[in-house]
Design a protein around this motif. Structure first.
Motif, PDB file in Angstrom:
ATOM      1  N   HIS A 220       7.083 -33.633  35.127  1.00 56.95           N
ATOM      2  CA  HIS A 220       7.695 -34.373  36.219  1.00 56.95           C
ATOM      3  C   HIS A 220       6.592 -35.167  36.909  1.00 56.95           C
ATOM      4  CE1 HIS A 220      11.196 -31.741  35.794  1.00 56.95           C
ATOM      5  NE2 HIS A 220      10.362 -30.719  35.793  1.00 56.95           N
TER       6      HIS A 220
ATOM      7  N   ARG B 252       9.815 -39.716  43.066  1.00 52.40           N
ATOM      8  CA  ARG B 252       9.579 -38.837  41.919  1.00 52.40           C
ATOM      9  C   ARG B 252      10.572 -39.104  40.809  1.00 52.40           C
ATOM     10  NH1 ARG B 252      12.932 -33.959  42.152  1.00 52.40           N
ATOM     11  NH2 ARG B 252      13.939 -33.778  44.194  1.00 52.40           N
TER      12      ARG B 252
ATOM     13  N   SER C 115      12.118 -36.912  37.809  1.00 48.83           N
ATOM     14  CA  SER C 115      12.250 -35.569  37.248  1.00 48.83           C
ATOM     15  C   SER C 115      12.926 -35.650  35.895  1.00 48.83           C
ATOM     16  CB  SER C 115      13.065 -34.682  38.193  1.00 48.83           C
ATOM     17  OG  SER C 115      12.387 -34.510  39.413  1.00 48.83           O
TER      18      SER C 115
ATOM     19  N   SER D 148      14.850 -33.973  32.506  1.00 47.56           N
ATOM     20  CA  SER D 148      15.788 -32.929  32.128  1.00 47.56           C
ATOM     21  C   SER D 148      16.340 -33.282  30.761  1.00 47.56           C
ATOM     22  CB  SER D 148      16.927 -32.825  33.154  1.00 47.56           C
ATOM     23  OG  SER D 148      17.771 -33.953  33.056  1.00 47.56           O
TER      24      SER D 148
ATOM     25  N   ASP E 106      16.147 -38.600  32.735  1.00 47.67           N
ATOM     26  CA  ASP E 106      15.371 -38.600  33.971  1.00 47.67           C
ATOM     27  C   ASP E 106      16.246 -38.879  35.183  1.00 47.67           C
ATOM     28  OD1 ASP E 106      12.173 -40.024  32.868  1.00 47.67           O
ATOM     29  OD2 ASP E 106      13.322 -38.269  32.232  1.00 47.67           O
TER      30      ASP E 106
ATOM     31  N   THR F 293       7.281 -28.386  33.757  1.00 50.68           N
ATOM     32  CA  THR F 293       8.732 -28.497  33.725  1.00 50.68           C
ATOM     33  C   THR F 293       9.472 -27.401  34.477  1.00 50.68           C
ATOM     34  OG1 THR F 293       8.707 -27.354  31.612  1.00 50.68           O
ATOM     35  CG2 THR F 293       8.758 -29.758  31.571  1.00 50.68           C
ATOM     36  N   THR F 294       8.857 -26.253  34.647  1.00 42.66           N
ATOM     37  CA  THR F 294       9.562 -25.151  35.290  1.00 42.66           C
ATOM     38  C   THR F 294       8.723 -24.536  36.393  1.00 42.66           C
ATOM     39  OG1 THR F 294      10.666 -24.669  33.196  1.00 42.66           O
ATOM     40  CG2 THR F 294      10.738 -22.975  34.882  1.00 42.66           C
TER      41      THR F 294
ATOM     42  N   THR G 193      11.590 -27.098  38.426  1.00 39.59           N
ATOM     43  CA  THR G 193      11.594 -28.518  38.750  1.00 39.59           C
ATOM     44  C   THR G 193      11.074 -28.721  40.161  1.00 39.59           C
ATOM     45  OG1 THR G 193      13.504 -28.898  37.326  1.00 39.59           O
ATOM     46  CG2 THR G 193      13.005 -30.582  38.981  1.00 39.59           C
TER      47      THR G 193
END
Length: 127
Positions: free
Chosen positions: A33, A50, A52, A54, A58, A103-104, A106
Motif C-alpha cells: 500500500h 493513499r 490501497s 486489494s 486499488d 499488505t496486512t 491494510t
C-alpha cells in the motif's frame, strides 16, 4: 524491504501544478500500500492521499483538504507512485513524503501505520 526516493518538488505559484514521483526499489512493490504525507514547518505530519491494494483492485483515499485537486497513481511496471497536484494553494507548502506499508493489515491515514519512508521533497507554493 522497500527503499523510497521522492522527486518533483519545487517552487510554484498559487494555482499551478506539480507532479511528485516516488521511485521504489526492492521486492514486490506491487504488494505494498502506498501513501503520501506532508509536513509543514511547526506542524505534525499529515495524511494527503493513499492507494490501497486489494484483490478487487486499488482504492484511493484523499484528505478533505486536497480532494478534487490531487491524484495519487501508481505505475507498477516502473515501481513508481505519483502525486499529481493541481490548483495548488500556499497552504499546500510542506515537505512531502512517500510511504509504503505491507499488505496486512491494510493501513489507514495514520503515519505510524506505514513501515517505509522516503527522505521527502519540498513543495513551496507562493501567493
Amino acid at each position: 524491504q522497500v527503499q523510497l526516493v521522492e522527486s518533483g518538488g519545487g517552487l510554484v505559484q498559487a494555482g499551478g501544478s506539480l507532479r511528485l514521483s516516488c521511485a521504489a526499489s526492492g521486492r514486490a512493490f506491487s504488494r505494498y500500500h502506498m501513501a503520501w504525507f506532508r509536513q509543514a514547518p511547526g506542524k505534525e505530519r499529515e495524511f494527503v492521499a493513499r492507494r490501497s491494494i486489494s484483490w478487487s483492485g486499488d482504492t484511493t483515499y484523499y484528505a478533505d483538504s486536497v480532494k478534487g485537486r490531487f491524484t495519487i497513481s501508481r505505475d507498477s511496471a516502473k515501481n513508481t507512485v505519483y502525486l499529481q497536484m493541481n490548483s495548488l494553494k500556499p497552504e499546500d507548502t510542506a515537505v512531502y513524503y512517500c510511504a509504503a506499508a505491507g499488505t496486512t493489515p491494510t493501513p489507514g491515514n495514520e503515519a505510524y501505520e506505514y513501515d517505509y519512508w522516503g527522505q521527502g521533497t519540498q513543495v513551496t507554493v507562493s501567493s
